[in-house]
Write an enzyme that holds these catalytic residues in place. Structure first.
Site, short mmCIF file in Angstrom:
data_model
loop_
_atom_site.label_atom_id
_atom_site.label_comp_id
_atom_site.label_asym_id
_atom_site.label_seq_id
_atom_site.Cartn_x
_atom_site.Cartn_y
_atom_site.Cartn_z
N CYS A 19 38.80 40.41 43.43
CA CYS A 19 38.47 41.15 42.21
C CYS A 19 39.60 40.84 41.23
CB CYS A 19 38.30 42.64 42.49
SG CYS A 19 39.73 43.45 43.24
N ASN A 20 39.66 41.54 40.13
CA ASN A 20 40.65 41.19 39.11
C ASN A 20 42.08 41.13 39.66
OD1 ASN A 20 39.04 40.73 36.88
ND2 ASN A 20 38.88 42.90 36.43
#
Length: 158
Positions: A99-100
């Site tokens: 994810c980020n």
């Protein structure tokens, strides 16, 4: 020089986790020989990373967008289940879950994967907190991991 992406770690052989890489990290990722990337954030990955996946013939599974458009929403059970269904298929490997920042969503999926491996809950939460860093852990994610029902992945025979 090979530089891993932020929050990079090896979960199991051919199963890796990280935050979103940038161009500096691409040579490192090439060495992993990835077949799949499971992207858990609701927003699109950076265009440079999308191009990297295309250039390397990496299949990108963008799961986060299916159930949320807000980056602050917690990961949903549906996304976790879809990720785990991919992770139990040998054809998905080598795989990078991300994810980020590689913290909360990624940590929740990895924590639930550890439950499938029958890890002790305290070890699962210690690993989750190690990648989250400091006091930034989210109690809702820890509760999600604790209460996650492994039978949802394999059925009652598990």
């Amino acid at each position: 020089m090979l530089v891993p992406p932020p929050n990079y770690g090896m979960v199991e052989e051919n199963f890796y986790r990280s935050g979103q890489p940038d161009q500096l990290n691409f040579p490192f990722l090439e060495k992993l020989g990835l077949k799949s990337v499971i992207w858990l954030a609701p927003e699109e990955p950076e265009p440079g990373f999308l191009d990297f996946c295309v250039d390397q013939n990496i299949e990108l599974h963008h799961l986060g967008v299916l159930y949320s458009t807000n980056a602050w929403d917690p990961i949903t059970e549906e996304v976790v289940l879809q990720a785990l269904h991919l992770l139990v298929q040998p054809a998905t490997y080598p795989v990078l879950v991300m994810c980020n920042l590689g913290r909360h969503r990624t940590g929740t999926v990895v924590g639930c994967f550890r439950k499938l491996q029958r890890w002790n809950l305290s070890a699962i939460l210690e690993e989750y907190r190690r990648f989250v860093g400091g006091q930034k852990y989210r109690i809702l994610n820890e509760q999600f991991i604790e209460l996650f029902d492994e039978e949802l992945v394999f059925g009652a025979s598990y």
